[in-house]
Design a protein around this motif. Structure first.
Motif, short mmCIF file in Angstrom:
data_model
loop_
_atom_site.label_atom_id
_atom_site.label_comp_id
_atom_site.label_asym_id
_atom_site.label_seq_id
_atom_site.Cartn_x
_atom_site.Cartn_y
_atom_site.Cartn_z
N VAL A 1 0.89 -1.12 -0.10
CA VAL A 1 0.11 -0.11 -0.11
C VAL A 1 0.79 1.15 -0.16
CG1 VAL A 1 -1.83 -1.00 1.37
CG2 VAL A 1 -0.19 0.09 2.70
N LEU A 2 0.02 2.54 -0.18
CA LEU A 2 1.15 3.77 -0.14
C LEU A 2 1.43 3.72 1.36
CD1 LEU A 2 2.08 6.60 -0.59
CD2 LEU A 2 -0.34 7.40 -0.48
N ASP A 3 2.61 4.08 1.98
CA ASP A 3 3.08 4.03 3.33
C ASP A 3 1.90 5.06 3.80
OD1 ASP A 3 4.08 4.59 5.61
OD2 ASP A 3 6.01 4.22 4.81
N PRO A 4 1.10 4.54 4.94
CA PRO A 4 0.32 5.49 5.67
C PRO A 4 0.79 6.60 6.06
CG PRO A 4 0.10 3.25 6.43
CD PRO A 4 1.20 3.35 5.61
N GLY A 5 2.22 6.74 6.34
CA GLY A 5 2.95 7.92 6.75
C GLY A 5 3.05 8.80 5.54
#
Lengths: 245, 322
Positions: free
Chosen positions: A26-30
């Motif tokens: 996934v797109l890094d949540p950060g």
């Protein structure tokens, strides 16, 4: 931004490195906080948000996620020779790709959710000759300067510098928006530039390598009980045994 | 002889970051000539403490520029020292400022930089723990200088009784590196013991429901000598408590005798900051919470009710005095 193994799933390792093949990424949540910070700045001041990632071809999915949130264009640097790149190699490649382009601000997350290295942004800032404002919990641009609240061990500091600059943002700097259906459709038509290592004049020399992987002695779980009338007494007993009360 | 340097963060009154003393203590066992670098007000005054912990040389500058501007002046000065003295290994604590400085130095010297080391195995080798500490990864570094960021609380600081030679750092920091300026500081030393030094840590997470419920942890801490209150990143990011409370990868590392985790699920982010605790008590309503995997005593239930009962219990046993 970085495409990372979904942090909500158990970690899978391969020779001491995170396994990425065949793992849900996934797109890094950060990084969502960084995208949101960029979008808010251009909504306020005008301009465009370009999303930049280095990673395997699948990292285009991370960029698409940001494009569907509202960013304007993407740049993916992808090359088999970049697998296993360390923070310095990554910063070197990004600096080569970004140097000479016109920008006011580079925004990154404080650290990736997979590697936790946390040094790539400052190395990139140095290579590009930019000042850096890290650990930002709030961010504002006034005229030609940027100002942040920067986390510190005992509170926060207000730090400011002239543009262009690099900022790293913490989770908590904002509340990232969800992509709308319209945003998702629009993202398919947004420009995406792709570069390979041969397009950049860089020589890479990764000088750290994993030499051994061992399992740590695991901390063993003790007793787990349902709360009842004795619970507080048993915790107090444990405190007394430890001689802290 | 190989030069091993420790970059030490200092305070204006000559105090030294405990993590630098921990790293010096370990670095004494690696062989090589040990030096410390301290930059900013208080640096010269810190030389005594650094020498006591094993630094034979302390390169120091008391110049305000290192406190007033973030990272760039310090990286510039370190680079200057590296060119002059050619150390082989430079060790930093994984702290806010040091992380930025090490990242910049890596670019200046072309050095490999390893983050989050939990042990030092030699002059060219360090260990880190991944997957919440379950797997240990040993990394070999090539070139010189090699840069390693070491997690605080990886070692215990012990003085060796030495004395350091103080070598003033004379470096001009040009105007173009005076850019990221600290204009305000909002930092208050908390009352009571420091989180990283506390014998008992009472930590709260999302499971406490709302910011106001942290008062239960404060009340319990007031009844236990040398107890401090901490929190997870999630509740710090949510603004329930100040950043200074944060325990974990991006916060503080703690190593108390007893750690009580109230309403904390046990994300890797958090675990790496507290897994050194001698005894762990976890209270969480979700019996699947990963924190139970490492708890000596786990309680499945409402953290608020258990805390209220525990306050009464501890008060009755101690007579209400800490």
């Amino acid at each position: 931004m970085k495409h990372v193994p979904d942090p909500n799933l158990p970690v899978e390792l391969d020779g001491g490195r995170l396994r990425r093949d065949g793992v849900q990424c996934v797109l890094d949540p950060g990084d969502e906080f960084g995208v949101e910070a960029g979008l808010r700045l251009v909504e306020e001041h005008g301009g465009e948000v370009t999303l930049v990632s280095m990673g395997p071809p699948a990292a285009a999915e991370a960029i698409k996620r940001g494009l569907s949130m509202g960013a304007h264009r993407g740049l993916l640097i992808s090359d088999d020779a970049l697998a296993g790149a360390d923070a310095l190699a990554t910063a070197t490649v990004l600096a080569a790709a970004l140097g000479g382009r016109d920008f006011d601000l580079i925004i990154a997350g404080v650290e990736s959710t997979d590697g936790y290295t946390g040094t790539m942004p400052s190395t990139l800032a140095e290579l590009l000759g930019l000042p850096q404002l890290t650990f930002a919990t709030s961010l504002s641009v006034t005229g030609s300067s940027v100002r942040v609240d920067r986390q510190s061990p005992d509170g926060y500091q207000v730090v400011e510098c002239p543009l262009p600059a690099l900022v790293t943002v913490t989770a908590g700097v904002n509340e990232p928006r969800y992509p709308s259906f319209k945003g998702i459709m629009a993202a398919k038509k947004k420009p995406m530039e792709e570069l390979a290592l041969g397009d950049l004049a860089v020589e890479l020399d990764v000088r750290q390598k994993v030499v051994q992987v061992t399992q740590a002695e695991e901390r063993r779980a003790g007793q787990v009980v349902a709360a009842d009338g004795d619970t507080a007494g048993r915790i107090a007993d444990l405190l007394a045994e430890a001689k802290v009360i | 002889m190989a030069g091993v340097w420790v970059y030490a963060e200092v305070t204006s009154d000559g105090g030294v970051d405990t993590a630098a003393l921990e790293i010096l203590t370990k670095a004494r066992t690696l062989g090589g000539e040990l030096a410390a670098v301290a930059l900013g007000p208080g640096a010269s005054a810190a030389a005594g403490r650094l020498g006591e912990h094993g630094a034979a040389t302390v390169y120091a500058s008391d110049d305000e520029v290192f406190a007033d501007y973030v990272a760039q002046p310090a990286a510039h000065a370190l680079h200057h020292l590296v060119e002059k003295h050619a150390p082989e290994l430079i060790l930093f604590a994984t702290n806010y400022d040091s992380r930025d400085i090490a990242g910049r130095l890596s670019a200046k010297t072309g050095s490999p930089l390893m983050s989050n080391a939990t042990d030092l195995l030699g002059l060219d080798r360090a260990r880190t723990a991944v997957a919440g500490g379950a797997t240990l990864v040993d990394v070999a570094l090539e070139g010189s200088p090699r840069l390693v960021l070491v997690r605080p609380k990886s070692f215990k600081a012990e003085p060796s009784g030495g004395a350091a030679e103080l070598v003033p750092v004379d470096v001009d920091v040009p105007g173009e590196l005076r850019l990221a300026k600290r204009v305000e500081r909002h930092e208050a030393a908390a009352s009571g013991p420091r989180l990283e030094d506390a014998g008992v840590v009472l930590a709260g997470g999302r499971g406490l429901g709302e910011a106001g419920n942290f008062k239960l942890l404060d009340e319990l801490a007031s009844l236990i000598p040398n107890a401090a209150v901490g929190a997870t990143r999630a509740v710090v990011d949510a603004g329930w408590v100040p950043y200074a409370y944060q325990i974990g990868q991006t916060g503080k590392a703690v190593k108390p005798d007893v750690y009580i985790a109230a309403g904390i699920s046990g994300a890797t982010q958090h675990i790496v900051g507290m897994k050194g605790a001698k005894r762990v008590v976890a209270i969480n309503k979700d019996d699947d919470a990963p924190i139970f995997q490492m708890a000596d005593f786990g309680v499945v239930g409402d953290a608020l009710k258990v805390l209220e009962q525990l306050i009464d219990e501890v008060r009755s046993r101690t007579g209400g005095a800490p």
